[in-house]
Design an enzyme around this catalytic site. Structure first.
Site, PDB file in Angstrom:
ATOM      1  N   ARG A 176       0.853  -1.185   0.000  1.00  0.00           N
ATOM      2  CA  ARG A 176       0.000   0.000   0.000  1.00  0.00           C
ATOM      3  C   ARG A 176       0.895   1.244   0.000  1.00  0.00           C
ATOM      4  NH1 ARG A 176      -2.913   3.064   4.759  1.00  0.00           N
ATOM      5  NH2 ARG A 176      -3.981   4.575   3.450  1.00  0.00           N
ATOM      6  N   HIS A 215      -3.228  10.978   0.613  1.00  0.00           N
ATOM      7  CA  HIS A 215      -2.676  10.775   1.962  1.00  0.00           C
ATOM      8  C   HIS A 215      -2.072  12.112   2.396  1.00  0.00           C
ATOM      9  CE1 HIS A 215      -1.022   7.518   4.837  1.00  0.00           C
ATOM     10  NE2 HIS A 215      -0.686   8.671   5.371  1.00  0.00           N
ATOM     11  N   GLU A 222      -7.365   8.310   6.240  1.00  0.00           N
ATOM     12  CA  GLU A 222      -7.605   8.945   7.544  1.00  0.00           C
ATOM     13  C   GLU A 222      -8.156  10.364   7.434  1.00  0.00           C
ATOM     14  OE1 GLU A 222      -4.137   8.563  10.042  1.00  0.00           O
ATOM     15  OE2 GLU A 222      -4.178   6.383   9.948  1.00  0.00           O
ATOM     16  N   ASN A 233      -7.396   1.543   9.908  1.00  0.00           N
ATOM     17  CA  ASN A 233      -6.077   1.821  10.489  1.00  0.00           C
ATOM     18  C   ASN A 233      -6.273   1.836  11.997  1.00  0.00           C
ATOM     19  OD1 ASN A 233      -5.517   2.283   7.808  1.00  0.00           O
ATOM     20  ND2 ASN A 233      -4.931   4.427   8.054  1.00  0.00           N
ATOM     21  N   TYR A 241      -4.455   1.932  15.805  1.00  0.00           N
ATOM     22  CA  TYR A 241      -3.277   2.131  16.654  1.00  0.00           C
ATOM     23  C   TYR A 241      -3.593   1.949  18.132  1.00  0.00           C
ATOM     24  CZ  TYR A 241      -0.814   3.462  12.482  1.00  0.00           C
ATOM     25  OH  TYR A 241      -0.231   3.413  11.238  1.00  0.00           O
ATOM     26  N   GLU A 288      -3.487  -0.210   8.093  1.00  0.00           N
ATOM     27  CA  GLU A 288      -2.334   0.233   8.890  1.00  0.00           C
ATOM     28  C   GLU A 288      -2.450  -0.346  10.295  1.00  0.00           C
ATOM     29  OE1 GLU A 288      -1.434   4.434   9.198  1.00  0.00           O
ATOM     30  OE2 GLU A 288      -1.919   4.747   7.072  1.00  0.00           O
TER      31      GLU A 288
HETATM   32  O1  IFM Z   1       2.539   7.856   9.800  1.00  0.00           O
HETATM   33  C1  IFM Z   1       1.168   7.817  10.014  1.00  0.00           C
HETATM   34  C2  IFM Z   1       0.427   7.610   8.706  1.00  0.00           C
HETATM   35  O2  IFM Z   1       0.759   8.571   7.767  1.00  0.00           O
HETATM   36  C3  IFM Z   1      -1.057   7.662   8.926  1.00  0.00           C
HETATM   37  N1  IFM Z   1      -1.457   6.778   9.997  1.00  0.00           N
HETATM   38  C4  IFM Z   1      -0.711   6.810  11.225  1.00  0.00           C
HETATM   39  C5  IFM Z   1       0.771   6.718  10.960  1.00  0.00           C
HETATM   40  C6  IFM Z   1       1.552   6.794  12.280  1.00  0.00           C
HETATM   41  O3  IFM Z   1       1.303   8.010  12.919  1.00  0.00           O
END
Ligand code: IFM
Length: 442
Positions: free
Chosen positions: A78, A122, A167, A293, A295, A354
């Site tokens: 990606r 992006h 995002e 994505n 985290y 992600e």
């Molecule tokens: O680096 C970023 C990415 O560009 C978008 N998602 C989160 C990642 C980590 O912060």
């Protein structure tokens, strides 16, 4: 660490990057200026004045990077396309040298047996469009759709699946509401027309892509939201935050309507941005896959400051990444289960586009192996419970330009020495390679 997870046959293994974070070559071959070039030049905007001008020099070193991907055994890669490389002023004249770069990249990926998965936006908006209001201007949605058609006409013969936006939550809130990312506007809730116009751009582009027989996905940074306690105030604050972070972006695309934003004090028409028929334009083209994505989760309490309808509070007693982000693998399982429960049949297959963490500045990154393994375990639990997840793209292939943090947060499977551009695979690279090989063997 387990060397295998309970994931279905055909599950796709990948890694992700984004143009401004790795390409460099910002003034080469006719590339136009982006909002990130401008933002990085603003004193104090990015830690230590770092910029993406060189980044990982991927624009020149992509063959070496593809060799690393091939050795990893990736099914898919990606990446994002830099809109100002292709359309230097965002609209009008196409830059043939910019298109030629993505042609070469895609051909080299296919030659290596790796499926390209491009993201059209992006965060590196052409500066010329920002000068006209950026995503606060409805017109940008139409320019985005034109750009999407240029790319689909050029690469659609080789790439079946496209991600429109990355995002939009982070781009809207960090870029337009808080001003800590480009374009550096601090409009608080009045930034939300930028969210609507991104979604409108998604809908217009999705329709053009699908007309050409291509599949369309949208990736957002989603977070399971948990109230700090059972008190009515904390629960209401958590609901308000969930509407802002998650449902503002997912409801219009999957259900064709915006969530109730009244707890945020935002009018139904998002300050006049939403016109009759817009939610149909966003929803009607349909979505072939949702990019998630993930985290960390977000804990929310009732506001102590009357300026905001919620407080974001720390999650206690959990490990932290080098960035200080809480590590809560089960949050991924809860997020996926929650999506299934909220959207039911309206939820298309999911791809994790992600997931990863920053670790200290060294190639021996055991913390990343633990992070990835525990999150894959949580993902497998969600799949076992019935959530349709088709693939996992770790963030990131390479250490790269981490936006306002510059080169200080390293998310890569591959260590990059930014002074010499030497790439050194980390311990996690070997672990991920063996994991992919073990899944392929079954
Ligand atoms: O680096 C970023 C990415 O560009 C978008 N998602 C989160 C990642 C980590 O912060």
């Amino acid at each position: 660490m387990p060397d295998r997870f309970d994931l279905p046959a055909g599950f796709r293994w990948g890694a992700a990057t984004a143009a401004y974070q790795i390409e460099g070559a910002v003034e080469e071959d006719g590339r136009g200026r982006s909002v990130w070039d401008t933002f990085c030049a603003r004193p104090g905007a990015v830690r230590d004045g770092h910029t993406g001008a060189v980044a990982c020099d991927h624009y020149h070193r992509y063959p070496e990077d593809i060799a690393l991907m091939k050795d990893l055994g990736l099914d898919g890669y990606r990446f994002s396309i830099a809109w100002p490389r292709v359309l230097p002023t965002g609209a009008g004249a196409v830059n043939p040298a910019g298109l030629a770069f993505y042609d070469r990249l895609v051909d080299a990926l296919l030659e290596a047996g790796i499926a390209p998965l491009p993201t059209l936006f992006h965060w590196d908006l052409p500066q010329a469009l920002e000068d006209d209001g950026g995503w606060l201007n409805r017109d940008t949605a139409y320019r985005f759709a034109e750009y999407a058609s240029v790319m689909a006409d050029r690469l659609g013969d080789r790439i079946p699946t496209w991600i429109t936006l990355n995002e939009p939550f982070v781009h809207t809130v960090f870029g337009y509401a808080m001003g800590i990312h480009a374009p550096g506007r601090a409009l608080m809730f009045e930034a939300l027309p930028a969210a609507h116009h991104q979604l409108l751009g998604h809908g217009l582009a999705a329709s053009l892509l699908r007309e050409r027989g291509l599949e369309v996905m949208l990736s957002n940074n989603l977070t399971p939201v948990e109230p700090a306690s059972d008190s009515a105030g904390d629960v209401a604050a958590a609901e308000a935050y969930d509407a802002l972070h998650n449902r503002l972006f997912t409801d219009p695309v999957l259900l064709g309507r915006y969530p109730d934003l009244s707890a945020l004090g935002v009018p139904d028409d998002i300050y006049g941005a939403v016109r009759p028929g817009d939610t149909d334009l966003i929803h009607a083209p349909g979505l072939d896959g949702l990019g998630v994505n993930y985290y960390n989760p977000t804990r929310v309490a009732a506001p102590t400051d009357p300026g905001l309808p919620f407080d974001l509070v720390d999650i206690p007693d959990v490990p932290r990444t080098a960035f200080g982000w809480p590590v809560v693998p089960d949050g991924l399982r809860r997020l996926l289960a929650g999506l299934r429960e909220s959207y039911g049949k309206a939820l298309p297959p999911i791809t994790i586009t992600e997931n990863g963490c920053s670790t200290p500045d060294a190639p021996d990154d055991q913390a990343r192996i633990t992070y990835l393994a525990t999150h894959l375990d949580a993902l497998a639990a969600a799949v076992t419970a019935g959530v349709d997840v088709r693939g996992y793209y770790t963030w990131s292939l390479l250490d790269n330009f981490e936006w306002a943090e510059g080169y200080h947060q390293r998310f890569g499977l591959v260590y990059v020495d930014f002074a010499t551009q030497k790439r050194t695979p980390k311990a996690s690279y070997a672990w991920y390679r063996d994991l992919i090989a073990a899944h392929r063997a079954y």
